[in-house]
Design an enzyme around this catalytic site. Sequence first.
Site, short mmCIF file in Angstrom:
data_model
loop_
_atom_site.label_atom_id
_atom_site.label_comp_id
_atom_site.label_asym_id
_atom_site.label_seq_id
_atom_site.Cartn_x
_atom_site.Cartn_y
_atom_site.Cartn_z
N CYS A 23 5.33 7.63 -6.63
CA CYS A 23 4.18 8.29 -7.53
C CYS A 23 4.74 8.77 -8.75
CB CYS A 23 3.03 9.00 -6.74
SG CYS A 23 1.95 9.83 -7.81
N CYS A 26 3.17 12.45 -9.46
CA CYS A 26 3.56 13.10 -8.38
C CYS A 26 4.81 14.02 -8.86
CB CYS A 26 3.66 12.63 -6.86
SG CYS A 26 2.30 11.90 -6.63
#
Length: 97
Positions: A23, A26
């Site tokens: 991600c 993230c």
Amino acid sequence: MNNFTEIVNQNKPVLVDFFAEWCGPCKMMSPVLKEVKDNLGDKVTILKVDVDKNAAIASKFHVRGVPTFILFKNGKQVWKQAGLISKTDLKQKILNV
């Protein structure tokens, strides 16, 4: 992650970061979380939970996307947000529980 319940049951705020290795957003949040921890020190516990390795926990808390942040106090969920959040806003949420 056997000690999840034990960790979130602390009487100080516990911020759980549900993330995934793949991600991009993230990865962008990692330095923000580090700064928040550096600023707040022992006032908060930050727990990172990889949704791919801990699907049961992610499912239990209805994590639909990453990153998702859930703030616990005394084992109770007091705030939840998916997506990016600024360092200022994150600190504010933690300090106001």
